[in-house]
Design an enzyme around this catalytic site. Sequence first.
Site, PDB file in Angstrom:
ATOM      1  N   ARG A 106      13.107  58.156   2.881  1.00 17.68           N
ATOM      2  CA  ARG A 106      14.010  58.885   1.984  1.00 17.68           C
ATOM      3  C   ARG A 106      14.424  60.189   2.635  1.00 17.68           C
ATOM      4  NH1 ARG A 106      14.908  60.105  -3.742  1.00 17.68           N
ATOM      5  NH2 ARG A 106      16.737  61.439  -3.634  1.00 17.68           N
ATOM      6  N   ARG A 117      19.877  55.359  -2.275  1.00 14.86           N
ATOM      7  CA  ARG A 117      18.591  55.782  -1.710  1.00 14.86           C
ATOM      8  C   ARG A 117      17.677  54.581  -1.565  1.00 14.86           C
ATOM      9  NH1 ARG A 117      17.937  59.812  -6.321  1.00 14.86           N
ATOM     10  NH2 ARG A 117      20.070  59.963  -5.680  1.00 14.86           N
ATOM     11  N   ASP A 120      13.197  56.293  -4.758  1.00 18.36           N
ATOM     12  CA  ASP A 120      13.271  57.520  -5.549  1.00 18.36           C
ATOM     13  C   ASP A 120      12.073  57.510  -6.487  1.00 18.36           C
ATOM     14  OD1 ASP A 120      14.297  59.917  -6.621  1.00 18.36           O
ATOM     15  OD2 ASP A 120      15.386  58.838  -8.172  1.00 18.36           O
ATOM     16  N   ASP A 122      10.134  59.710  -9.449  1.00 17.00           N
ATOM     17  CA  ASP A 122      10.262  60.814 -10.400  1.00 17.00           C
ATOM     18  C   ASP A 122       8.966  60.968 -11.172  1.00 17.00           C
ATOM     19  OD1 ASP A 122      12.949  61.395  -9.837  1.00 17.00           O
ATOM     20  OD2 ASP A 122      13.679  59.957 -11.307  1.00 17.00           O
TER      21      ASP A 122
END
Length: 195
Positions: A106, A117, A120, A122
Site C-alpha cells: 500500500r 488500493r 485498506d 481501518d
Amino acid sequence: AGGRAQPSAATLPAPCARRLKDTKVRAWIGLGGNRADSGALLVEVLARLAAVPGVALLRRSATYRSPPWGRQDQPDYVNAVAELETALQPPALLQQLLEIESSLGRQRSATTRWGPRCIDLDLLTYGALTLQSKDLELPHPRMHLRAFVLVPLLELDSGFVIPGRGPAADYLRAIDADEVAAVVPLPPAGMEQQT
C-alpha cells in the site's frame, strides 16, 4: 487505515492511556481493496494481525463485493470486517495496521483520496472509546455512512452499537437501499462458480 489525518502513531492523553494500559479491549477493523489480489491479501492481513503480540483475532465476516465509494472510475472492492481482542493501545494498533498495509504494497497518496488500493485497513472502533486527535478518530468518522462496513459488521453482531452514535442497524437503514443491495457476499474461497 481509518479516521486519521496523518498515517503516524498518535498519543493519547495520560489519563486515557493509564486506563487502557494492560486492559484487553475489543476492536473492530475494516478490511478492503480493489486489486486483483485483494481477496488473497485480506487473508494475509488476518494472518499478520493474529501474529502481532497483544492481538487476538476473534472472528471475521464473510467477504463482500461492493462498488467503489467516492471515486467511481475504479474496480469494485472486496470488503470484510474483523473483531479483535487487543492489549495494544489505539495508537499502537493503528501503527500495526499501517505497517501491515505498507508491507503488502500500500502506497498512500497525499493527492488521491478514495482511489484504487491493494489493501485498506481501518480501525473502526476500539471498545466504547471515542477519541479525536490529529492522527486518529474513533469511532471511524465515516463508518456509519458506509454500507460496505455496516453490512459485514452487522453479520457478526446484529446489535452492534457505534460508540457515541447509536445502533449500527439504524444507520444501515438510513443508507440508500440500492447502495445496501450493491454490497454482495462472495462465495467462500474455493467455492466460486466455475464458468
